[in-house]
Design an enzyme around this catalytic site. Sequence first.
Site, PDB file in Angstrom:
ATOM      1  N   TYR A 210     -28.761   6.575   7.503  1.00  0.00           N
ATOM      2  CA  TYR A 210     -28.974   5.196   7.065  1.00  0.00           C
ATOM      3  C   TYR A 210     -30.334   4.727   7.578  1.00  0.00           C
ATOM      4  CZ  TYR A 210     -28.692   0.097   7.011  1.00  0.00           C
ATOM      5  OH  TYR A 210     -28.968  -1.227   6.793  1.00  0.00           O
TER       6      TYR A 210
ATOM      7  N   GLU B  57     -33.367  -0.938   1.995  1.00  0.00           N
ATOM      8  CA  GLU B  57     -32.312  -0.177   2.662  1.00  0.00           C
ATOM      9  C   GLU B  57     -32.049   1.114   1.893  1.00  0.00           C
ATOM     10  OE1 GLU B  57     -28.381  -2.082   4.181  1.00  0.00           O
ATOM     11  OE2 GLU B  57     -27.851  -1.025   2.341  1.00  0.00           O
TER      12      GLU B  57
END
Length: 379
Positions: free
Chosen positions: A101, A189
């Site tokens: 992530y 993101e």
Amino acid sequence: MDLFEHQGKEFFAGYGLPVSAGEAAFTVADAVAAAQRLGTPVMVKAQVHTGGRGKAGGVKHAADLDAVRQHADRILGLDIKGHIVRRVWIEEASDIAEEYYASFTLDRSAKLHLGMLSAQGGVEIETVAETNPEAVAKIWIDPLDGLTEAVCRDWVAAANLPPAALEGAVEILLKLYDAYTRGDADLVEINPLILTPEGSVHVLDAKVTLDGNSEFRHPDYRQYDATQTRDEREEAAHARGLQYVGLDGSVGVIANGAGLAMSTVDVVNQVGGSPANFLDIGGGANADVMAGALEVINNDPAVKAIFINIFGGITRGEEIAGGILEAMQRVEIDSPIVIRLDGTNATEGRAMLEPHLTDDLLMQPTMLDAARRVVELAG
Ligand code: GDP
Ligand code: MN
């Protein structure tokens, strides 16, 4: 402005980030044709302005064209958290060894950029952040310093990414930071950022929010206007020329002046309530403006009570009171209203409202009293 995943990937590609080849499709036939051009296997991915698509059945692997047809048919029209899927993104499927992530966003209280990186990416990142926060490595970046390669290397190590992913991850994070800053994004993101079995690091998902105020620097961002999901309440309010921001609570807020409107939102929160909106009706408070404001708030089914918070300045108390009374004759209101009227000629204004007070139209002497009463009424 929120981008769809495929728009986010095009944005990323413009900064040299490695994304998979793909095509957007609006029909099953287009999806199959796209998969034929790309070559199977492909991923069929719902394009909506919300996360958790994978868990909702909106991300499927298709080994052949038949599978593409089936998945596209199922996904187009699917309801994901209230968002109906109108387009899918067909992209070359990747092989995954590990999922990470990575994100950059603005930490407003620190007045710095915040980077987050975790070796435990994928669909469970929210759970990881809650139950195992130390698995998310955070760095704060001064925009004047920028992100240096040395800092980036330490960051990747701190996040416990394996040595095999180090070079690829550093390169991607530097490019991602570049896209975030030069692209005037509020959020970028990547989840998952993957390591492939062959050892390359690759972008599999993109969540991008661009700063709409930067459009003058990026004329091409105008293309995203058409694909925004709009808050119907905001549309209605803006059409009436009102400064309105939709929120999630049950107390409708009307105030004059942006500062007072923000304070009103704060004070409702402070006494344990939750505002349904921010609404600044501006300096004046004539019947037209007040009627428009009441209409917008009354049409919001979440509103259980309404707080009218007015501080008279150039506009005098009796004009405001007259505006409120006339507006209430024009709009049939479903929720109780609590008024706080202060400032220039407040005494005269209150005297005008006094004879009209009922269980559904109340007046309170101070902002705090009014907030308490309206929150009580909202339940
Ligand atoms: P989200 O659920 O909305 O975040 O959608 P994602 O694009 O992140 O997809 C969810 C999950 O699907 C990912 O975490 C991956 O595990 C899987 N996935 C997405 N793309 C691919 C791909 O190209 N190949 C494989 N094998 N899995 C994928
Ligand atoms: Mn994702």
